[in-house]
Motif scaffolding. Structure first.
Motif, mmCIF file in Angstrom:
data_model
loop_
_atom_site.group_PDB
_atom_site.id
_atom_site.type_symbol
_atom_site.label_atom_id
_atom_site.label_comp_id
_atom_site.label_asym_id
_atom_site.label_seq_id
_atom_site.Cartn_x
_atom_site.Cartn_y
_atom_site.Cartn_z
ATOM 1 N N LEU A 168 -97.662 -27.609 18.387
ATOM 2 C CA LEU A 168 -96.188 -26.549 18.966
ATOM 3 C C LEU A 168 -96.105 -26.687 20.061
ATOM 4 O O LEU A 168 -97.423 -27.746 20.693
ATOM 5 C CB LEU A 168 -96.923 -25.239 19.258
ATOM 6 C CG LEU A 168 -97.287 -24.310 18.096
ATOM 7 C CD1 LEU A 168 -98.484 -22.975 18.072
ATOM 8 C CD2 LEU A 168 -96.399 -23.773 16.984
ATOM 9 N N ILE A 184 -90.911 -17.058 20.272
ATOM 10 C CA ILE A 184 -91.183 -18.694 19.679
ATOM 11 C C ILE A 184 -89.918 -18.749 19.589
ATOM 12 O O ILE A 184 -88.722 -18.148 19.160
ATOM 13 C CB ILE A 184 -91.493 -18.096 17.995
ATOM 14 C CG1 ILE A 184 -93.101 -17.401 18.027
ATOM 15 C CG2 ILE A 184 -91.598 -19.410 16.847
ATOM 16 C CD1 ILE A 184 -93.468 -17.031 16.451
ATOM 17 N N CYS A 191 -87.265 -23.850 24.905
ATOM 18 C CA CYS A 191 -88.709 -23.222 25.037
ATOM 19 C C CYS A 191 -88.842 -23.122 26.794
ATOM 20 O O CYS A 191 -89.769 -22.006 27.344
ATOM 21 C CB CYS A 191 -89.765 -24.336 24.623
ATOM 22 S SG CYS A 191 -91.639 -23.777 24.966
ATOM 23 N N VAL A 210 -90.553 -24.760 18.136
ATOM 24 C CA VAL A 210 -91.659 -24.731 16.688
ATOM 25 C C VAL A 210 -90.628 -26.287 16.005
ATOM 26 O O VAL A 210 -90.943 -25.838 14.753
ATOM 27 C CB VAL A 210 -91.926 -24.211 15.839
ATOM 28 C CG1 VAL A 210 -92.465 -22.767 16.076
ATOM 29 C CG2 VAL A 210 -90.688 -23.279 15.580
ATOM 30 N N LEU A 215 -90.874 -22.114 10.511
ATOM 31 C CA LEU A 215 -91.737 -21.420 11.048
ATOM 32 C C LEU A 215 -93.218 -22.209 10.285
ATOM 33 O O LEU A 215 -93.142 -21.312 9.136
ATOM 34 C CB LEU A 215 -92.463 -20.648 11.615
ATOM 35 C CG LEU A 215 -94.038 -20.391 11.968
ATOM 36 C CD1 LEU A 215 -94.461 -21.172 12.771
ATOM 37 C CD2 LEU A 215 -94.552 -18.550 12.226
ATOM 38 N N LEU A 223 -101.511 -19.742 15.669
ATOM 39 C CA LEU A 223 -100.121 -18.219 16.814
ATOM 40 C C LEU A 223 -101.234 -18.061 16.449
ATOM 41 O O LEU A 223 -101.470 -17.311 17.204
ATOM 42 C CB LEU A 223 -98.712 -19.343 16.301
ATOM 43 C CG LEU A 223 -98.111 -19.569 16.719
ATOM 44 C CD1 LEU A 223 -96.586 -18.903 16.238
ATOM 45 C CD2 LEU A 223 -97.593 -19.120 18.468
ATOM 46 N N LEU A 230 -95.877 -11.599 18.096
ATOM 47 C CA LEU A 230 -94.234 -12.517 17.902
ATOM 48 C C LEU A 230 -93.169 -12.305 17.659
ATOM 49 O O LEU A 230 -92.695 -11.188 16.916
ATOM 50 C CB LEU A 230 -95.412 -13.732 16.432
ATOM 51 C CG LEU A 230 -96.124 -14.141 16.239
ATOM 52 C CD1 LEU A 230 -97.991 -13.466 16.600
ATOM 53 C CD2 LEU A 230 -96.199 -15.191 14.743
#
Length: 299
Positions: A168, A184, A191, A210, A215, A223, A230
């Motif tokens: 990750l 995510i 990110c 990811v 995923l 996670l 999530l």
């Protein structure tokens, strides 16, 4: 297990691997091996515990060794430990990319509008040889891979030989133990942008990337060890929506005890990396439970 009976060194009971009421499962107490004479399921105590407890191999092995003192498991345990011993992961030195990182900072700060403090925290660097922005990937404090991207290209390159879906991408900006929510996203720049918005708005969330719209199962397992909520914030395109639905289906099939929320992007924005801080904060604070979202969309 039900209808348990012991005959010498054999334990028999109802098999948990198929429907039926007869004591068809036989477990050898000395070896820990089992076999069902109805459905033909075979294995050892570790695989049996995994099935009953829905846990990992490591957790099952720990359970067996801790609670089965009366069973001679030494040979089986030694063999299993060899199989479960993690392969040594390569570590990389990222510090050489931090010597003169200004080209990377100029691009990310002035073109993508990411605060320099976030770049420092993420240890973003620059490879002058191939003129690429370098995003180091960390696991347990070690750099295990790199993501590189040239400013004039739209695709990323990964360290050769790295199984990227095991990892990750995240910014260790806060203490990870303080959160239950994680956002995510697909890419590294996404990110960083979301991380900056979270910091500015003081939202109690972490964020990870990811590396694409899928995923991976190992990524999800990592996670799940740390988070209970999530927030799926995939790109606003067909691939992103497909990836979001596949991730939801995988988590649901695993019967994982987590809450899934969908984060919708503005119609005109294709990914979080192109959103403003205000737009990201609004999207995160208005995420919806996936069940409600799917009911509204008819999926």
């Amino acid at each position: 297990l039900s209808e348990i009976s012991i005959h010498g060194n054999e334990l028999t009971c109802v098999c948990p691997f198929h429907d039926g009421n007869g004591p068809h499962l036989s477990v050898n107490i000395n070896t820990g091996l089992f076999q069902c004479f109805s459905c033909r399921a075979t294995g050892n105590l570790v695989s049996l515990v995994r099935k009953l407890e829905r846990c990992s191999r490591h957790q099952a092995l720990k359970y067996v060794l801790e609670y089965s003192d009366d069973v001679d498991l030494k040979s089986m345990a030694d063999e299993l430990k060899k199989k479960l011993k993690p392969k040594k992961e390569r570590h990389f030195d990222y510090r050489s990319y931090l010597i003169e990182p200004e080209p990377a900072y100029d691009y990310l700060e002035h073109v993508r509008h990411i605060n320099r403090n976030i770049l420092y925290a993420a240890r973003v660097g620059y490879d002058h040889e191939d003129q690429s922005v370098v995003f180091p990937i960390f696991h347990r404090g070690f750099c295990v891979s790199f993501v590189k991207r040239r400013v004039d290209e739209k695709f990323y390159r990964f360290t050769l030989g790295t199984k990227i879906k095991r990892h990750l991408y995240e910014v260790n900006y806060y203490s990870r133990s303080t959160y239950r929510d994680v956002v995510i996203v697909e890419g590294t720049v996404d990110c960083l942008k979301v991380q900056e918005a979270i910091v500015r708005a003081h939202l109690p969330m972490a964020v990870v990337a990811v590396f694409g719209n899928v995923l991976g199962r190992e990524q999800f397992q990592r996670l799940q060890e740390r988070f209970t909520v999530l927030h799926l914030m995939f790109d606003n395109d067909d691939a992103g929506m497909i990836g979001r639905n596949k991730a939801t289906d995988m988590i649901r099939d695993l019967e994982a005890p987590v809450t899934i929320k969908y984060v919708d992007l503005p119609v005109e924005k294709k990914d979080p990396g192109k959103m403003s801080t205000e737009e990201i904060v609004y999207a995160l604070t208005n995420s919806t439970n996936y069940l409600k979202q799917r009911m509204l969309s008819g999926v």
